[in-house]
Motif scaffolding. Structure first.
Motif, PDB file in Angstrom:
ATOM      1  N   THR A 119       0.832  -1.216  -0.067  1.00  0.00           N
ATOM      2  CA  THR A 119       0.182  -0.075  -0.062  1.00  0.00           C
ATOM      3  C   THR A 119       0.843   1.186   0.340  1.00  0.00           C
ATOM      4  N   LEU A 120       0.550   2.474  -0.196  1.00  0.00           N
ATOM      5  CA  LEU A 120       0.918   3.707  -0.298  1.00  0.00           C
ATOM      6  C   LEU A 120       1.480   3.916   1.222  1.00  0.00           C
ATOM      7  N   ASP A 121       2.360   4.836   1.435  1.00  0.00           N
ATOM      8  CA  ASP A 121       2.821   5.223   2.749  1.00  0.00           C
ATOM      9  C   ASP A 121       1.955   6.130   3.541  1.00  0.00           C
ATOM     10  N   PHE A 122       0.639   5.722   3.699  1.00  0.00           N
ATOM     11  CA  PHE A 122      -0.379   6.305   4.393  1.00  0.00           C
ATOM     12  C   PHE A 122      -1.105   5.651   5.526  1.00  0.00           C
ATOM     13  N   TYR A 123      -0.964   6.439   6.696  1.00  0.00           N
ATOM     14  CA  TYR A 123      -1.281   5.775   7.825  1.00  0.00           C
ATOM     15  C   TYR A 123      -1.713   6.777   8.843  1.00  0.00           C
ATOM     16  N   ALA A 124      -2.291   6.229   9.873  1.00  0.00           N
ATOM     17  CA  ALA A 124      -2.638   7.213  10.877  1.00  0.00           C
ATOM     18  C   ALA A 124      -2.323   6.525  12.356  1.00  0.00           C
ATOM     19  N   PHE A 125      -2.218   7.482  13.240  1.00  0.00           N
ATOM     20  CA  PHE A 125      -2.129   6.830  14.810  1.00  0.00           C
ATOM     21  C   PHE A 125      -3.206   7.540  15.502  1.00  0.00           C
ATOM     22  N   ILE A 126      -4.062   6.577  16.125  1.00  0.00           N
ATOM     23  CA  ILE A 126      -5.329   6.797  16.637  1.00  0.00           C
ATOM     24  C   ILE A 126      -5.447   6.239  17.783  1.00  0.00           C
ATOM     25  N   SER A 127      -5.769   7.190  18.887  1.00  0.00           N
ATOM     26  CA  SER A 127      -5.652   6.866  20.355  1.00  0.00           C
ATOM     27  C   SER A 127      -7.053   7.285  20.886  1.00  0.00           C
ATOM     28  N   ALA A 128      -7.506   6.155  21.505  1.00  0.00           N
ATOM     29  CA  ALA A 128      -8.874   6.272  22.247  1.00  0.00           C
ATOM     30  C   ALA A 128      -8.859   5.080  23.339  1.00  0.00           C
ATOM     31  N   ARG A 129      -9.891   5.025  24.214  1.00  0.00           N
ATOM     32  CA  ARG A 129     -10.309   4.027  24.932  1.00  0.00           C
ATOM     33  C   ARG A 129     -11.344   2.988  24.500  1.00  0.00           C
ATOM     34  N   TYR A 130     -10.991   2.349  23.282  1.00  0.00           N
ATOM     35  CA  TYR A 130     -11.749   1.498  22.757  1.00  0.00           C
ATOM     36  C   TYR A 130     -11.914   0.029  23.432  1.00  0.00           C
ATOM     37  N   ASP A 131     -13.162  -0.494  23.173  1.00  0.00           N
ATOM     38  CA  ASP A 131     -13.170  -1.990  23.342  1.00  0.00           C
ATOM     39  C   ASP A 131     -13.016  -2.369  22.385  1.00  0.00           C
ATOM     40  N   VAL A 132     -12.544  -3.752  21.876  1.00  0.00           N
ATOM     41  CA  VAL A 132     -12.472  -4.372  20.714  1.00  0.00           C
ATOM     42  C   VAL A 132     -13.153  -5.821  20.833  1.00  0.00           C
ATOM     43  N   ALA A 139      -5.571  -9.902   5.511  1.00  0.00           N
ATOM     44  CA  ALA A 139      -6.042 -10.961   6.780  1.00  0.00           C
ATOM     45  C   ALA A 139      -6.847 -10.530   7.528  1.00  0.00           C
ATOM     46  N   SER A 140      -7.139  -9.218   7.522  1.00  0.00           N
ATOM     47  CA  SER A 140      -8.159  -8.766   8.443  1.00  0.00           C
ATOM     48  C   SER A 140      -8.870  -7.485   8.059  1.00  0.00           C
ATOM     49  N   THR A 141     -10.116  -7.130   8.588  1.00  0.00           N
ATOM     50  CA  THR A 141     -10.985  -6.031   8.318  1.00  0.00           C
ATOM     51  C   THR A 141     -11.153  -5.246   9.695  1.00  0.00           C
ATOM     52  N   ARG A 142     -11.097  -4.122   9.725  1.00  0.00           N
ATOM     53  CA  ARG A 142     -11.128  -3.390  11.261  1.00  0.00           C
ATOM     54  C   ARG A 142     -12.268  -2.300  10.778  1.00  0.00           C
ATOM     55  N   ILE A 143     -13.302  -2.160  11.981  1.00  0.00           N
ATOM     56  CA  ILE A 143     -14.187  -1.054  11.878  1.00  0.00           C
ATOM     57  C   ILE A 143     -13.787  -0.248  13.021  1.00  0.00           C
ATOM     58  N   LEU A 144     -13.521   1.223  12.785  1.00  0.00           N
ATOM     59  CA  LEU A 144     -13.304   1.892  13.770  1.00  0.00           C
ATOM     60  C   LEU A 144     -14.195   3.145  14.168  1.00  0.00           C
ATOM     61  N   GLU A 145     -14.698   3.253  15.435  1.00  0.00           N
ATOM     62  CA  GLU A 145     -15.722   4.173  15.778  1.00  0.00           C
ATOM     63  C   GLU A 145     -15.024   5.589  15.658  1.00  0.00           C
ATOM     64  N   PHE A 146     -15.615   6.540  15.032  1.00  0.00           N
ATOM     65  CA  PHE A 146     -15.126   7.768  14.729  1.00  0.00           C
ATOM     66  C   PHE A 146     -16.003   8.953  15.244  1.00  0.00           C
ATOM     67  N   PRO A 147     -16.056  10.004  16.239  1.00  0.00           N
ATOM     68  CA  PRO A 147     -17.111  10.470  16.795  1.00  0.00           C
ATOM     69  C   PRO A 147     -17.799  11.487  15.736  1.00  0.00           C
ATOM     70  N   ARG A 148     -18.957  11.460  16.073  1.00  0.00           N
ATOM     71  CA  ARG A 148     -19.718  12.216  14.883  1.00  0.00           C
ATOM     72  C   ARG A 148     -19.777  13.705  15.244  1.00  0.00           C
ATOM     73  N   TYR A 149     -18.998  14.159  16.204  1.00  0.00           N
ATOM     74  CA  TYR A 149     -18.915  15.595  16.353  1.00  0.00           C
ATOM     75  C   TYR A 149     -17.712  16.417  15.613  1.00  0.00           C
ATOM     76  N   ARG A 150     -16.992  15.547  14.776  1.00  0.00           N
ATOM     77  CA  ARG A 150     -16.022  15.947  13.760  1.00  0.00           C
ATOM     78  C   ARG A 150     -16.805  16.095  12.413  1.00  0.00           C
ATOM     79  N   SER A 151     -16.199  16.924  11.411  1.00  0.00           N
ATOM     80  CA  SER A 151     -16.867  17.074  10.290  1.00  0.00           C
ATOM     81  C   SER A 151     -16.096  16.383   9.139  1.00  0.00           C
ATOM     82  N   PHE A 152     -15.230  15.541   9.498  1.00  0.00           N
ATOM     83  CA  PHE A 152     -14.478  14.761   8.566  1.00  0.00           C
ATOM     84  C   PHE A 152     -14.212  13.318   9.153  1.00  0.00           C
TER      85      PHE A 152
END
Length: 95
Positions: free
Chosen positions: A6-19, A69-82
């Motif tokens: 893939t392209l060198d395209f990534y994010a670091f996401i920090s939250a108190r998620y349950d998985v 080998a995997s698919t992930r669904i991440l919750e993203f807060p609706r108060y953001r516009s993107f």
């Protein structure tokens, strides 16, 4: 992502998620399904996993038979516009 390039395209996401994790065994190679969510927002998680299992056979056949080998669904807060999806992730908007 396995062996997929893939392209060198990534994010670091920090939250108190349950998985919640489950395996989809209906493919040649098992696929891990992971839903990252805020603990209080667990009400749709089982439906997200069930829907992923329903669409994975079609997406793997049509889009990319050996893409990951995997698919992930991440919750993203609706108060953001993107929101941005990255390789191997799907965003889920929650109130």
């Amino acid at each position: 992502m396995g062996d997929v390039k893939t392209l060198d395209f990534y994010a670091f996401i920090s939250a108190r998620y349950d998985v919640k994790r489950e395996m989809y065994e209906g493919a040649a190679n098992p696929i891990a399904i992971e839903v990252y969510h805020i603990p209080a927002h667990a009400y749709d998680v089982d439906d997200m996993i069930a829907a992923s299992k329903l669409v994975l056979p079609t997406t793997k056949k049509i889009l990319a038979p050996s893409s990951s080998a995997s698919t992930r669904i991440l919750e993203f807060p609706r108060y953001r516009s993107f929101a941005q999806s990255f390789p191997n992730t799907v965003r889920s908007l929650k109130a």
